[in-house]
Design a protein around this motif. Structure first.
Motif, PDB file in Angstrom:
ATOM      1  N   ASP A  66       0.806  -1.217   0.000  1.00 54.31           N
ATOM      2  CA  ASP A  66       0.000   0.000   0.000  1.00 54.31           C
ATOM      3  C   ASP A  66       0.844   1.275   0.000  1.00 54.31           C
ATOM      4  O   ASP A  66       0.306   2.383  -0.004  1.00 54.31           O
ATOM      5  CB  ASP A  66      -0.972   0.018   1.182  1.00 54.31           C
ATOM      6  CG  ASP A  66      -0.273  -0.170   2.523  1.00 54.31           C
ATOM      7  OD1 ASP A  66       0.959  -0.286   2.546  1.00 54.31           O
ATOM      8  OD2 ASP A  66      -0.979  -0.206   3.555  1.00 54.31           O
ATOM      9  N   ALA A  67       2.181   1.138   0.003  1.00 51.56           N
ATOM     10  CA  ALA A  67       3.059   2.308  -0.046  1.00 51.56           C
ATOM     11  C   ALA A  67       3.663   2.532  -1.425  1.00 51.56           C
ATOM     12  O   ALA A  67       4.297   3.564  -1.668  1.00 51.56           O
ATOM     13  CB  ALA A  67       4.189   2.157   0.980  1.00 51.56           C
ATOM     14  N   LEU A  68       3.468   1.589  -2.336  1.00 53.38           N
ATOM     15  CA  LEU A  68       4.126   1.666  -3.637  1.00 53.38           C
ATOM     16  C   LEU A  68       3.620   2.830  -4.482  1.00 53.38           C
ATOM     17  O   LEU A  68       4.408   3.559  -5.088  1.00 53.38           O
ATOM     18  CB  LEU A  68       3.934   0.345  -4.386  1.00 53.38           C
ATOM     19  CG  LEU A  68       4.751  -0.833  -3.860  1.00 53.38           C
ATOM     20  CD1 LEU A  68       4.257  -2.133  -4.473  1.00 53.38           C
ATOM     21  CD2 LEU A  68       6.231  -0.637  -4.176  1.00 53.38           C
ATOM     22  N   ASP A  69       2.309   3.014  -4.543  1.00 49.47           N
ATOM     23  CA  ASP A  69       1.762   4.095  -5.371  1.00 49.47           C
ATOM     24  C   ASP A  69       2.313   5.443  -4.946  1.00 49.47           C
ATOM     25  O   ASP A  69       2.772   6.237  -5.785  1.00 49.47           O
ATOM     26  CB  ASP A  69       0.236   4.116  -5.272  1.00 49.47           C
ATOM     27  CG  ASP A  69      -0.418   2.925  -5.937  1.00 49.47           C
ATOM     28  OD1 ASP A  69       0.305   2.153  -6.601  1.00 49.47           O
ATOM     29  OD2 ASP A  69      -1.631   2.754  -5.782  1.00 49.47           O
ATOM     30  N   ALA A  70       2.260   5.727  -3.654  1.00 53.43           N
ATOM     31  CA  ALA A  70       2.723   7.027  -3.158  1.00 53.43           C
ATOM     32  C   ALA A  70       4.207   7.210  -3.429  1.00 53.43           C
ATOM     33  O   ALA A  70       4.647   8.307  -3.802  1.00 53.43           O
ATOM     34  CB  ALA A  70       2.430   7.147  -1.665  1.00 53.43           C
ATOM     35  N   ALA A  71       4.989   6.151  -3.259  1.00 50.37           N
ATOM     36  CA  ALA A  71       6.429   6.254  -3.497  1.00 50.37           C
ATOM     37  C   ALA A  71       6.715   6.555  -4.967  1.00 50.37           C
ATOM     38  O   ALA A  71       7.626   7.330  -5.292  1.00 50.37           O
ATOM     39  CB  ALA A  71       7.123   4.969  -3.069  1.00 50.37           C
ATOM     40  N   PHE A  72       5.941   5.967  -5.850  1.00 47.69           N
ATOM     41  CA  PHE A  72       6.139   6.224  -7.278  1.00 47.69           C
ATOM     42  C   PHE A  72       5.707   7.651  -7.640  1.00 47.69           C
ATOM     43  O   PHE A  72       6.409   8.368  -8.350  1.00 47.69           O
ATOM     44  CB  PHE A  72       5.345   5.221  -8.106  1.00 47.69           C
ATOM     45  CG  PHE A  72       5.503   5.395  -9.593  1.00 47.69           C
ATOM     46  CD1 PHE A  72       6.632   4.932 -10.241  1.00 47.69           C
ATOM     47  CD2 PHE A  72       4.521   6.031 -10.335  1.00 47.69           C
ATOM     48  CE1 PHE A  72       6.785   5.104 -11.617  1.00 47.69           C
ATOM     49  CE2 PHE A  72       4.657   6.207 -11.700  1.00 47.69           C
ATOM     50  CZ  PHE A  72       5.795   5.741 -12.351  1.00 47.69           C
ATOM     51  N   LEU A  73       4.579   8.056  -7.127  1.00 50.67           N
ATOM     52  CA  LEU A  73       4.041   9.369  -7.481  1.00 50.67           C
ATOM     53  C   LEU A  73       4.874  10.514  -6.917  1.00 50.67           C
ATOM     54  O   LEU A  73       4.918  11.595  -7.500  1.00 50.67           O
ATOM     55  CB  LEU A  73       2.588   9.481  -7.014  1.00 50.67           C
ATOM     56  CG  LEU A  73       1.608   8.537  -7.725  1.00 50.67           C
ATOM     57  CD1 LEU A  73       0.236   8.608  -7.088  1.00 50.67           C
ATOM     58  CD2 LEU A  73       1.530   8.850  -9.215  1.00 50.67           C
ATOM     59  N   ASP A  74       5.550  10.286  -5.774  1.00 49.11           N
ATOM     60  CA  ASP A  74       6.393  11.364  -5.239  1.00 49.11           C
ATOM     61  C   ASP A  74       7.837  11.273  -5.720  1.00 49.11           C
ATOM     62  O   ASP A  74       8.694  12.044  -5.291  1.00 49.11           O
ATOM     63  CB  ASP A  74       6.328  11.404  -3.709  1.00 49.11           C
ATOM     64  CG  ASP A  74       7.023  10.226  -3.026  1.00 49.11           C
ATOM     65  OD1 ASP A  74       7.816   9.516  -3.673  1.00 49.11           O
ATOM     66  OD2 ASP A  74       6.763  10.008  -1.826  1.00 49.11           O
ATOM     67  N   GLY A  75       8.129  10.319  -6.611  1.00 53.14           N
ATOM     68  CA  GLY A  75       9.452  10.230  -7.205  1.00 53.14           C
ATOM     69  C   GLY A  75      10.453   9.397  -6.438  1.00 53.14           C
ATOM     70  O   GLY A  75      11.623   9.339  -6.820  1.00 53.14           O
ATOM     71  N   SER A  76      10.025   8.724  -5.377  1.00 54.56           N
ATOM     72  CA  SER A  76      10.965   7.922  -4.588  1.00 54.56           C
ATOM     73  C   SER A  76      11.404   6.666  -5.330  1.00 54.56           C
ATOM     74  O   SER A  76      12.507   6.166  -5.110  1.00 54.56           O
ATOM     75  CB  SER A  76      10.329   7.532  -3.251  1.00 54.56           C
ATOM     76  OG  SER A  76      10.009   8.673  -2.489  1.00 54.56           O
ATOM     77  N   ILE A  77      10.529   6.144  -6.170  1.00 55.36           N
ATOM     78  CA  ILE A  77      10.878   4.994  -7.004  1.00 55.36           C
ATOM     79  C   ILE A  77      10.461   5.307  -8.430  1.00 55.36           C
ATOM     80  O   ILE A  77       9.592   6.147  -8.677  1.00 55.36           O
ATOM     81  CB  ILE A  77      10.214   3.686  -6.517  1.00 55.36           C
ATOM     82  CG1 ILE A  77       8.682   3.805  -6.527  1.00 55.36           C
ATOM     83  CG2 ILE A  77      10.742   3.295  -5.147  1.00 55.36           C
ATOM     84  CD1 ILE A  77       7.975   2.503  -6.182  1.00 55.36           C
ATOM     85  N   ASP A  78      11.081   4.621  -9.375  1.00 55.79           N
ATOM     86  CA  ASP A  78      10.822   4.867 -10.794  1.00 55.79           C
ATOM     87  C   ASP A  78      10.156   3.694 -11.493  1.00 55.79           C
ATOM     88  O   ASP A  78       9.779   3.807 -12.670  1.00 55.79           O
ATOM     89  CB  ASP A  78      12.133   5.187 -11.519  1.00 55.79           C
ATOM     90  CG  ASP A  78      12.765   6.463 -11.008  1.00 55.79           C
ATOM     91  OD1 ASP A  78      13.995   6.462 -10.835  1.00 55.79           O
ATOM     92  OD2 ASP A  78      12.044   7.444 -10.775  1.00 55.79           O
TER      93      ASP A  78
END
Length: 373
Positions: A66-78
């Protein structure tokens, strides 16, 4: 994949899944393992004998689903493997610098039944569960918001793209609640009244369905199964467990009745999954060891068919034995295949030569960032 008009980015390439780390990194070497941050960092290996990697480094991060979407959208992961959750799909698709790259791969979702559970030791009960689940409905619900038209899968080893694919489900692949009820009656599980939970020797027919916490599609799927099996008098209790404990503490020790997960396939359908289907062997303490067969259901006939498939030099003979093994698994009530699963990857739009690999493999040395010309 995107055109090869890219260059190495000075920043690390971040991806949100540790389980996808390549066994051999080729032009990369492991630079750092950080158990606190839960990251593994690979860096370009200057001693690599082949063409150098385009990227300076790759960072793999372990994140809760449940943390993957937010991490992608804020640029933490690509990059990460996108879930089939419709809200997640819509969030990523609407992001200005994101793409969803899809491919159909030999991966399929299934429901595994624990054949050593007291209620599921009887093959009639396992077949009743098969017949009580509407696989068409599960597949439709999983992809309703994604624009994907799935078909139920009737083979554990081969997908429709494979030569030799056959529907081996026989009488056990359809949705037939009436037949399921008959099988349960034959197994001694009776309903005190219409719509009630069946009982035998005073014990209710209750199954535990374990799902990973924080993964909405799995919970939704389990709730659909719960509703379907209630119609034939089977009570399903859903137990949410930490995702990193699902296999180690529940599936592998046999602490479950039902569980759903994805099998990742390849061009070698038997050799890579052999021990998932073979019978138990005697362990050092004399107790049976099921190895990767978490369904704990097996037979000498299944083992013989699988080994004959591996030993066959003629492709047609090998395919025939593969289908024989699959037919025997249907008859034994070992796992219920659901549908072939598409690979959906959320990818930064400037990132080239990476995404859903489908039937291929990723060349990590060739991944890079697009540059303007």
């Amino acid at each position: 994949m995107l055109p090869e008009e890219y260059t190495a980015d000075p920043e690390a390439f971040n991806t949100g899944y540790l389980e996808q780390i390549p066994v051999t990194a080729g032009p990369f070497e492991v630079a750092e393992l950080d158990p606190v941050a839960q990251t593994v960092t690979l860096r370009r290996d200057d001693d690599w004998w082949g063409a150098p990697a385009k990227l300076d480094s790759i960072v793999f991060r372990a994140l809760a689903p449940d943390a993957l979407d937010a991490a992608f959208l804020d640029g933490s992961i690509d990059l990460y493997a996108l879930s089939l959750d419709s809200s997640s799909y819509q969030r990523v698709r609407s992001a200005p610098d994101a793409e969803i790259r899809a491919a159909l791969a030999p991966d399929y979702r299934h429901i595994t039944l624990n054949g050593q559970s007291p209620a599921l030791q009887d093959v009639d009960v396992r077949h009743a569960v098969f017949l009580g689940i509407d696989r068409e409905a599960l597949a439709g619900a999983a992809f309703s918001a994604l624009g994907w038209q799935p078909e139920v899968l009737n083979n554990r080893f081969l997908t429709p793209e494979h030569p030799g694919y056959a529907d081996n489900s026989g009488e056990w692949g359809g949705h037939d609640p009436e037949r399921a009820a008959q099988l349960l009656e034959r197994a001694g599980w009776t309903a005190p009244e219409p719509g009630a939970v069946r009982v035998r020797d005073g014990e209710p027919l209750t199954l535990r369905f374990v799902v990973p916490q924080g993964y909405a599609p799995a919970r939704d799927e389990a709730e659909l199964v719960q509703s379907m099996l209630a119609e034939i008098g089977v009570e399903v209790k859903i137990k949410s467990v930490p995702g990193d404990q699902l296999f180690g503490k529940y599936v592998q020790p046999g602490n479950y009745d039902l569980v759903a997960f994805v099998n990742s396939g390849s061009g070698f359908p038997v050799s890579e999954s052999l021990y998932q289907w073979t019978d138990a062997v005697e362990g050092p303490d004399g107790e049976p060891q099921w190895r990767a067969n978490v369904g704990r259901i097996g037979s000498e006939e299944i083992d013989a068919a699988l080994h004959e498939a591996l030993e066959a030099l003629d492709p047609d003979t090998a395919l025939d034995r593969i289908n024989t093994a699959d037919r025997l698994l249907w008859e034994a009530g070992h796992t219920l295949p659901l549908y072939q699963r598409p690979q959906l990857y959320a990818v930064r739009s400037t990132l080239a030569n990476v995404g859903a690999p489908g039937l291929g493999t990723l060349d990590y040395a060739d991944i890079g960032y697009l540059v303007e010309r």
